[in-house]
Design an enzyme around this catalytic site. Sequence first.
Site, PDB file in Angstrom:
ATOM      1  N   CYS A 216       0.859  -1.189   0.000  1.00  0.00           N
ATOM      2  CA  CYS A 216       0.000   0.000   0.000  1.00  0.00           C
ATOM      3  C   CYS A 216       0.898   1.244   0.000  1.00  0.00           C
ATOM      4  O   CYS A 216       1.723   1.419   0.900  1.00  0.00           O
ATOM      5  CB  CYS A 216      -0.913   0.011   1.219  1.00  0.00           C
ATOM      6  SG  CYS A 216      -1.929   1.510   1.285  1.00  0.00           S
TER       7      CYS A 216
ATOM      8  N   CYS B 236      -3.562   7.194  -4.617  1.00  0.00           N
ATOM      9  CA  CYS B 236      -3.230   5.765  -4.570  1.00  0.00           C
ATOM     10  C   CYS B 236      -1.856   5.485  -5.173  1.00  0.00           C
ATOM     11  O   CYS B 236      -1.680   5.548  -6.402  1.00  0.00           O
ATOM     12  CB  CYS B 236      -4.302   4.923  -5.264  1.00  0.00           C
ATOM     13  SG  CYS B 236      -4.028   3.147  -5.064  1.00  0.00           S
TER      14      CYS B 236
END
Length: 634
Positions: free
Chosen positions: A400, A554
């Site tokens: 992530c 992201c």
Amino acid sequence: MNAEDGDQRKPYSIGHVTSVTGVNASTLRSWEQQGLIEPAKSSGGRRTYDEGTIQRIVEISRLRRVYGYGIAGVKRALAEKQAEAPAALPDGEAPAEPLTDRIGARVRALRVEAGLSLRQVAEKTGVAASHLSMFERGVAFPSPSRLAAIARLFNHSLADLLGGTSTRGRPIIRRGQGRIVGSFGPGVSVEQLTVGEQLMDCEIWTISPGAESDGFYAHDGQELIHVLEGAFELALDGEEPQVLGAGDSAYFDSTRQHRWRNPGKAAAVVLWVNTDMRRLASFEQKGTARSLGLGPAVGAGIGEQALALALPEGCQTYRVVDTHTAGHPTRVLIEPLEGLDGASVREKRDRFREKHDRLRSLLLHEPRGHAATFGLVPVKSDEADFGAIFVSSYKYLDMCGHGTIGYARVLAALGRLGSRSSFSLEVPAGVVQVELGLHGAPENITLQNVPSFVGLEAMALPEIAPGCRACLAYGGGWYANVDVAGLGLAIVPDAVSQLMAIGARIKEAVNARLPALGLGFAEIDSTLFHEERPGARPRQLVILERNKYDRSPCGTGLSARMAELALAGRLRPGAAYEIENVLGVPFLGEVAAETSVAGRPAIVPRVTGRANLSGFSTLIVEANDPLPDGFLCR
């Protein structure tokens, strides 16, 4: 061991030994005459010492100061120790052992972990590098003020470094049952009655005449000093020094600079009580219930008169640090967890799933979080400087980007990075490199992600919209990259609900077809909508679930998007690609290098973003909570 031969000369002079042990030269010569120590001696009578002899001198000094042993008693104690036959203490307590070597080793481990050299620590603490080296090897000990400076550098308390007691909740501590801290600076010995267990740390200090703190120092908390014997001089910043006698006390805020010394001709014995503000911020015992400290009283809020939050029996508490990266949250659990064994972070992630999966929903779901709350569990790594497990509302992630950026912000805020500006982080997907302060701004956090590549250049999705196509790409997770223009939409806040619904349909449609295609991956994680905007930064929005989207641009999604652009020849190594999220907050992407993965062309992406602290709190689960594990409604 008298040595006529210069080859047997030892490395340390008597002047050096007196400075690091606090034992004067005449006492050393007396101990030598009585057979307690055996320095090397040249033909001219010059004495030299090795590290083993220095350690023996430290131990002899401790036995005399702490226990009051005479020469015969010291010889007997040393013989017993050598024979590994420790004397029994009341109630079966373990015998006290010198701790200097362990404390020095602990400081060395902290220094290495922080990536600091001895010289860098010396510059930051004022302790000579040579003295630090000897301290780390257990043959010397810094003064209390110097040790406080070392502890502060590594964001620890003195109790953290010295270790604590283990009374196991017993209310009575008999004479001699305290834990002895070997030599806490020249002329100072400490008996810990209870340290690191309850709200207060209580110790008995014995301070030789002339011994002192060696300067001013300060730390968090409050402290009480009560003089039992002798004279004790205390100086607080801005005030004249005061000499306290037997029966006198002092109580003050430890954040005030303070120094002390024994001005008398006999040993001073004081009861010293400290509080640890970090412990106050965590759960504490209060009567038969628990309570949470609310910190000092400030202002006129409802907490003004209530310095603790009463908790009933059976409460569970979990300390967390919250950040957001361009709007998307990362909740970092700072409680240690048991049972996370494994050779890799991926294996430790499996152990977390087996043993602690309940924490995932407890920490992230309502009422303590929401569908988009993201979690990170720090773990140790054998391959990198740090390790991290990523947890989300519905599953576990291999990598992530926004979470890595948030974790770097937390590590820096907790002082875990020391002076280093880069570190490696092992995650289930592999090891990523993280750098702070690139591109001219100290707030920037840059991660070099795992190799990213395209798995399928185009998948037609006519059931979504005529002409709709998705590129399936990997950037630490699998994405279906879709141009939002083909749907007649734009990435704006008012369209997010509509995009979440369409993104969930795309994800479902792609995952339904993947098993038959044999591409080597079974499903995608998310749908990534991208939008080119002439004259402005491109935008992208990642749809995670039909009720959940990524607020940040992201990082792994950007990596997957850059892999798609690189395959199409639109990005080359060294090229930059800046995008923004639906709220206009940017991430900077770069193609660091080209590579390949299983025969597929791939890139090594770099992503730069920023994270902000948003909370430092303790989550509470009461025993009678009807929803202890949290909930989410789709």
